[in-house]
Design a protein around this motif. Sequence first.
Motif, PDB file in Angstrom:
ATOM      1  N   GLU A 174       1.242  -6.172  -1.496  1.00 21.25           N
ATOM      2  CA  GLU A 174       0.469  -6.745  -0.383  1.00 21.25           C
ATOM      3  C   GLU A 174      -0.061  -5.678   0.566  1.00 21.25           C
ATOM      4  O   GLU A 174      -1.176  -5.785   1.080  1.00 21.25           O
ATOM      5  CB  GLU A 174       1.317  -7.768   0.370  1.00 21.25           C
ATOM      6  N   ARG A 199       3.191 -16.026   5.820  1.00 19.12           N
ATOM      7  CA  ARG A 199       3.233 -14.936   4.839  1.00 19.12           C
ATOM      8  C   ARG A 199       1.816 -14.543   4.434  1.00 19.12           C
ATOM      9  O   ARG A 199       0.946 -15.398   4.303  1.00 19.12           O
ATOM     10  CB  ARG A 199       4.003 -15.375   3.587  1.00 19.12           C
ATOM     11  N   HIS A 230       4.983 -10.903   6.452  1.00 15.12           N
ATOM     12  CA  HIS A 230       4.244 -11.913   7.204  1.00 15.12           C
ATOM     13  C   HIS A 230       3.291 -11.239   8.193  1.00 15.12           C
ATOM     14  O   HIS A 230       3.255 -10.006   8.290  1.00 15.12           O
ATOM     15  CB  HIS A 230       5.175 -12.933   7.854  1.00 15.12           C
ATOM     16  N   ALA A 248       9.102 -12.183   2.341  1.00 17.68           N
ATOM     17  CA  ALA A 248       7.735 -11.716   2.138  1.00 17.68           C
ATOM     18  C   ALA A 248       7.190 -11.095   3.411  1.00 17.68           C
ATOM     19  O   ALA A 248       7.699 -11.320   4.502  1.00 17.68           O
ATOM     20  CB  ALA A 248       6.868 -12.890   1.729  1.00 17.68           C
ATOM     21  N   ASP A 256       1.014 -13.651   1.569  1.00 15.02           N
ATOM     22  CA  ASP A 256       0.884 -14.258   0.273  1.00 15.02           C
ATOM     23  C   ASP A 256       0.303 -15.690   0.349  1.00 15.02           C
ATOM     24  O   ASP A 256      -0.540 -16.094  -0.450  1.00 15.02           O
ATOM     25  CB  ASP A 256       2.304 -14.273  -0.301  1.00 15.02           C
ATOM     26  N   SER A 278      11.080  -8.775  -3.994  1.00 17.85           N
ATOM     27  CA  SER A 278      10.394  -8.773  -2.699  1.00 17.85           C
ATOM     28  C   SER A 278       9.794  -7.401  -2.376  1.00 17.85           C
ATOM     29  O   SER A 278       8.706  -7.317  -1.806  1.00 17.85           O
ATOM     30  CB  SER A 278      11.396  -9.215  -1.631  1.00 17.85           C
ATOM     31  N   GLN A 306       6.598  -6.989  -4.230  1.00 15.45           N
ATOM     32  CA  GLN A 306       5.570  -7.855  -3.647  1.00 15.45           C
ATOM     33  C   GLN A 306       5.028  -7.267  -2.336  1.00 15.45           C
ATOM     34  O   GLN A 306       3.820  -7.280  -2.086  1.00 15.45           O
ATOM     35  CB  GLN A 306       6.159  -9.245  -3.403  1.00 15.45           C
ATOM     36  N   MET A 307       5.936  -6.727  -1.527  1.00 17.60           N
ATOM     37  CA  MET A 307       5.486  -6.146  -0.259  1.00 17.60           C
ATOM     38  C   MET A 307       4.558  -4.956  -0.487  1.00 17.60           C
ATOM     39  O   MET A 307       3.546  -4.805   0.195  1.00 17.60           O
ATOM     40  CB  MET A 307       6.686  -5.683   0.550  1.00 17.60           C
TER      41      MET A 307
END
Length: 330
Positions: free
Chosen positions: A75, A267, A31, A29, A269, A68, A71-72
């Motif tokens: 974010e 992270r 960070h 993830a 997240d 991943s 998700q990145m």
Amino acid sequence: MHHGRAFRTIVIVSDSPCTTRLAPSPTGALHLGNARTFLVNYLLAVQQGWRVLLRVEDLDGPRVKKGSAEQMLDELAWLGLCWQQPVVYQSTRAATYRAALDRLSAAGWAYPCTCSRKDVETAGGAPQAGDGATSYPNTCRGRFASAAEALQQTGRPVAWRVKAPDAAIAFDDGLAGRREYDLLKDGGDFVIFKSDGLAAYQLAVVIDDAEAGIDAIVRGDDLLESAARQIHLRRLLGLSQTVRYWHLPLVIGPDGRRLAKRHGDTRLDYYRHRSCSSQRMLGLLGYWCGILPSRQEADMAELARRFDLSRLPRQPVVFGREDDDFLLAR
Ligand code: GLU
């Protein structure tokens, strides 16, 4: 013929701004450390009017985690970063990398190598100068006529290395200043295609950056020496040399080591799911970039307005308890 109307002079202003890229590796993830690097890249781009592209560096077979990348991106968007489409995925570009390898091999710059990591370590003897890493002892330089021959003679998986340059490689970094690397001493001939058949990081980055017309690269200073390798490859492949670099100090933990799992959960997240808003996250990152005088909520427009590269700390930023407290405060 003159119609009594003054002709307007048309001034053509060059409409070719620099192009930069965000290049996350989806091996876990996002960070706080990566997020800060991406933010600096983005703020510099907004301020300078650069185009921003995004490339997912999903070549590192076993380390790439499913889901991943998505998700990145989610974010980064949550933080307020945006980029032009399409997003490039390195995993879809195998043929292009292979063609570059063929060119380097045909020109005598690249050669097959069957050494394992352990071979290199034990054959290398005492650590060399520079960062203390062992230089490749050239075991396979000139040893095999082809990859097929290498496989047949050794029965081992075949990687490809490129010959390191004889002369030092120097470049000016927008943050780290003048840099010079003697790649022959620092690592020696390096891998450009791995034995799993995938392009190695150095080659893939050079090909992708050149193809996308990237001429402004902002990233962590752990990649300074890689810049020298990438400049070398660009020269060998006859690619444009007009890339400018900004390598910035990383975020570290209180123990002085690069921010990682050992420092707890850092992270994005993790904080996001504990009700940390993106303004709060930006507030910490902005403070870490020398933009804000203290940890305080901020939005992207404010950070872009106030960002000043000359105030970016030239030392690593230490992530500590107060940072964590700020992100979790309501
Ligand atoms: N994918 C690398 C990272 O996440 C960045 C590589 C680059 O910027 O060249 O650290």
